[in-house]
Design a protein around this motif. Structure first.
Motif, PDB file in Angstrom:
ATOM      1  N   VAL A 654     -53.188 117.560   8.354  1.00  0.00           N
ATOM      2  CA  VAL A 654     -52.460 118.776   7.965  1.00  0.00           C
ATOM      3  C   VAL A 654     -52.532 119.819   9.070  1.00  0.00           C
ATOM      4  N   GLY A 655     -53.730 120.010   9.649  1.00  0.00           N
ATOM      5  CA  GLY A 655     -53.869 120.974  10.734  1.00  0.00           C
ATOM      6  C   GLY A 655     -53.044 120.588  11.947  1.00  0.00           C
ATOM      7  N   SER A 656     -53.008 119.293  12.272  1.00  0.00           N
ATOM      8  CA  SER A 656     -52.214 118.826  13.417  1.00  0.00           C
ATOM      9  C   SER A 656     -50.730 119.085  13.195  1.00  0.00           C
ATOM     10  N   TYR A 657     -50.292 118.874  11.959  1.00  0.00           N
ATOM     11  CA  TYR A 657     -48.875 119.135  11.671  1.00  0.00           C
ATOM     12  C   TYR A 657     -48.546 120.618  11.848  1.00  0.00           C
ATOM     13  N   LEU A 658     -49.430 121.492  11.344  1.00  0.00           N
ATOM     14  CA  LEU A 658     -49.181 122.930  11.477  1.00  0.00           C
ATOM     15  C   LEU A 658     -49.170 123.350  12.942  1.00  0.00           C
ATOM     16  N   ILE A 659     -50.084 122.772  13.741  1.00  0.00           N
ATOM     17  CA  ILE A 659     -50.124 123.104  15.172  1.00  0.00           C
ATOM     18  C   ILE A 659     -48.864 122.604  15.868  1.00  0.00           C
ATOM     19  N   ALA A 660     -48.498 121.339  15.617  1.00  0.00           N
ATOM     20  CA  ALA A 660     -47.287 120.788  16.229  1.00  0.00           C
ATOM     21  C   ALA A 660     -46.048 121.555  15.782  1.00  0.00           C
ATOM     22  N   HIS A 661     -46.019 121.920  14.497  1.00  0.00           N
ATOM     23  CA  HIS A 661     -44.883 122.691  13.992  1.00  0.00           C
ATOM     24  C   HIS A 661     -44.785 124.046  14.688  1.00  0.00           C
ATOM     25  N   GLY A 662     -45.949 124.663  14.972  1.00  0.00           N
ATOM     26  CA  GLY A 662     -45.937 125.951  15.661  1.00  0.00           C
ATOM     27  C   GLY A 662     -45.320 125.846  17.041  1.00  0.00           C
TER      28      GLY A 662
END
Length: 718
Positions: A654-662
């Motif tokens: 989940v954290g990786s997705y939020l970072i990549a999305h940013g």
């Protein structure tokens, strides 16, 4: 109120009419006026009111009510600076009474509860201790009586009648700061100590199962608390590895974006191939696990027969689980491959747009760090909302009610512990007690607490959407200044990102507040519908459930449409400085006049960016899976021992997705801005020397496809 930029005509045309050439238009309007001033004033007033609600909540609230258990007098157990500082555990005089349905209604056991320093570790009755006359037993027993109790001053019957001491003590263990009987099962028989029955202290033998039922009802969320405690333990031993995983995701995302800047075409195709390979490996791994479990005992049990298990590792020992994973990954793989086949020509066009976005990001590199500012502001909004919600929910006063074992006309009525023993209630109902029930209140403040909570939720959505809108307008203004620079990069203004941020706050706070207010209203309605749906789950009214489902679907679609419209309206605001309604109308009709290009270019690039995020999340997720399941031999001894290894894995994913999305959100906003500017450029100009295109020669070469003469644009840009 100045809703239009001074000295220029309305750029949107009349209800979808294409733009006519405007010789005064030179790109983004820097000389502009304030827009939607009324909404700006409304936002300021709402924020002032929000601060006032927070101050009132912080004045009346007490978060200790959430952290510490509360005794029958409403005092906290284990709270520093109080008489119960060294008494962290809550002890129930007669936990069997916690099996009463009253517990589920009032969330309070109808028995005396006191704070103790430790839970009882032996079986003992008050009558037995008093009869034996052992000072040691009486002294031990006294620590489980009400504060100030003195033994040998009353007859045992009087002590038990006045509920100053429990009738019995049972070996107990602390759980969630509460003393529960230390029950165990031996060959399917529930026992306490080595006995299946016990003396209740009043001369009666009772079955141990009554203790079990009381213990279950004493904490209706006992299993949830155990699960939460195990998850918390997993976080305490794996948090630094989770941070390392998120740092890896950040580094990979940044490297990917930098490579996209210089090798956009190659990186897109590498990304596509890697996504297919990662999904293919996932399918292969699921098949191998499925085949490995063949013939193992218990592996053929169906998910339906197994039911819900808090230990998710149980599911990984079932063949059906891996079969389901394999089918899901196969479907995703086939869908992506088919989309790539049908969109292969469109992907070439989308790559050209991504290349142009890469050049824009390359000239405004600070834009890659700007999402950190948006993230910080969102964290502030979340922190303020959460703290205000906690203080509001704990700002009630202690309410005491009459509890009794037999029928009593005063049962459930409020009472005051100070005067209860001298009141008429004890005469009519001798076994009645005045116990702490819950936190509430009768003042005007307490009556409107639900309104304050609703206002807190509404303001959270409004401010969170405002912060997101501010970030979108800032990025749109910076990238628009790149597109409308005739000679790139010479005509790009200095510090475009900071200039765009200043313009957004100075001139368009009202417009951002307007757009975010509309979205917040829809989101609050959706939250309300979800709450109603939760309340109606136990109901049998199928029509109401159907109607509610339809409303939820409609408002979900409405929210998605408003987000899409707002995003493009903010781009028009950043470019032209018009108010929200005018910008939304112009953006909508401009997109409708170019609906084919929207479907072909804008959405294909969104799909490619999604594949990029999927690649980063999938790669980091696979690495986390092999590490936390101790399948990497080099670091096998380094991986922490966990209750549930899915806890850190899901957190990393989940954290990786939020970072990549940013990171990809910057590119997404850049593509949307350039696309909207491209459509506007086509309607305003024709590529002639008198009206040259502002788009770069590379972009015009592939997007115009020879239908217009791109060389004119190239000549004009020199």
């Amino acid at each position: 109120m100045d809703d239009e930029a001074p000295g220029r005509k309305d750029p949107g045309g009349a209800y979808g009419t294409p733009q006519k050439y405007d010789p005064t238009f030179k790109g983004p309007i820097y000389d502009r006026g304030c827009t939607d001033v009324a909404c700006c004033v409304l936002l300021v007033v709402a924020v002032v009111g929000y601060v006032a609600v927070g101050l009132v909540a912080w004045t009346h609230g007490d978060p200790r009510k959430v952290i510490y258990p509360t005794d029958s007098r409403g005092q906290f157990c284990g709270q520093q600076g109080t008489p119960n500082e060294n008494k962290p555990f809550l002890f129930y005089f007669d936990i069997v009474k916690c099996a009463s349905p009253l517990v589920l209604l009032e969330f309070q056991c109808p028995t005396t509860q006191i704070c103790v320093s430790k839970c009882p570790d032996r079986y003992l009755t008050y009558l037995g201790a008093y009869s034996a006359g052992s000072p040691a037993d009486l002294d031990y027993y006294r620590q489980f009586c009400v504060p100030g109790f003195r033994p040998l001053q009353k007859a045992p019957i009087e002590v038990l009648k006045d509920k100053e001491c429990p009738a019995m003590l049972i070996p107990s263990t602390p759980l969630a700061r509460r003393c529960f009987p230390a029950l165990r099962a031996k060959k399917g028989v529930v026992m306490v100590g080595n006995e299946t029955t016990y003396d209740d202290g009043r001369g009666r033998r009772r079955n141990v199962t009554e203790l079990l039922e009381g213990a279950k009802k004493a904490n209706v969320v006992l299993e949830a608390r155990q699960l939460a405690m195990k998850i918390f333990e997993d976080y305490t031993v794996s948090w630094y590895w989770i941070i390392i995983g998120l740092v890896i995701a950040m580094v990979v995302s940044f490297v990917f974006i930098v490579l996209l800047r210089y090798l956009a075409g190659i990186m897109v195709w590498v990304m596509i191939v890697m996504v297919i390979l990662v999904l293919g490996y996932g399918i292969f791994h699921c098949y191998m696990e499925y085949a490995k479990l063949k013939g193992e005992a218990g592996s053929d049990v169906s998910l339906k027969d197994l039911g819900f298990q808090t230990d998710l590792r149980v599911y990984l020992h079932l063949r059906q689980t891996w079969l389901a994973f394999m089918i899901i990954l196969c479907v995703v793989e086939v869908v992506i491959v088919l989309l790539l086949i049908f969109l292969r020509k469109r992907i070439l066009i989308a790559i050209a747009l991504i290349k142009e976005a890469s050049r824009a990001v390359g000239h405004i590199m600070m834009s890659l760090l700007f999402p950190l500012c948006t993230f910080f502001l969102l964290c502030l909004c979340i922190a303020y909302w959460a703290s205000t919600a906690v203080f509001l929910s704990t700002s009630n006063e202690a309410i005491y009610k009459v509890f009794n074992e037999t029928a009593c006309q005063f049962s459930g009525q409020t009472c005051k512990p100070e005067t209860f023993n001298t009141s008429n209630v004890t005469k009519v109902c001798p076994d009645a007690q005045c116990l702490f029930a819950f936190y509430g209140g009768e003042t005007a403040y307490h009556k409107y607490l639900i309104v304050f909570q609703f206002y807190n939720v509404f303001m959270f959505f409004w401010l969170a959407n405002f912060v997101i809108a501010l970030g979108q307008v800032t990025l749109a203004g910076a990238f628009a200044s790149y597109y409308w620079a005739f000679k790139k990069p010479d005509d790009i203004p200095a510090f475009p990102l900071f200039s765009s941020f200043g313009r957004a706050l100075r001139y368009h706070t009202g417009s951002l507040a307007f757009g975010s207010l509309i979205l917040a209203i829809v989101q609050v309605i959706r939250v309300t519908l979800e709450y109603l749906d939760h309340r109606l789950k136990a109901a049998d009214n199928k029509f109401a459930k159907f109607l509610l489902s339809c409303l939820k679907c409609c408002f979900w679609c409405l929210e998605k449409f408003i987000k899409f419209l707002n995003r493009n309206a903010y781009i028009m605001i950043a470019v032209y400085g018009t108010n929200f309604c005018t910008s939304a109308r112009n953006a909508f009709f401009l997109l409708m006049r170019n609906i084919i290009r929207v479907a072909v270019l804008d959405k294909v690039t969104d799909f490619l960016f999604f594949l990029g995020k999927l690649l980063i999340v999938g790669s980091v997720g696979i690495l986390a899976f092999f590490f936390f399941t101790q399948r990497i031999k080099l670091v096998q001894d380094t991986a922490p021992s966990l209750n549930y290894y899915w806890v850190p894995i899901l957190t990393v994913i989940v954290g990786s997705y939020l970072i990549a999305h940013g990171f990809f959100s910057v590119y997404g906003m850049c593509v949307d801005t350039l696309f909207l500017c491209f459509c506007e450029d086509l309607e305003r100009n024709d590529g002639s020397p008198e009206r040259p295109y502002y788009m770069s020669p590379e972009l015009s070469e592939i997007l115009l496809k020879g239908s217009l003469e791109p060389s004119k644009s190239a000549d004009g840009q020199g």
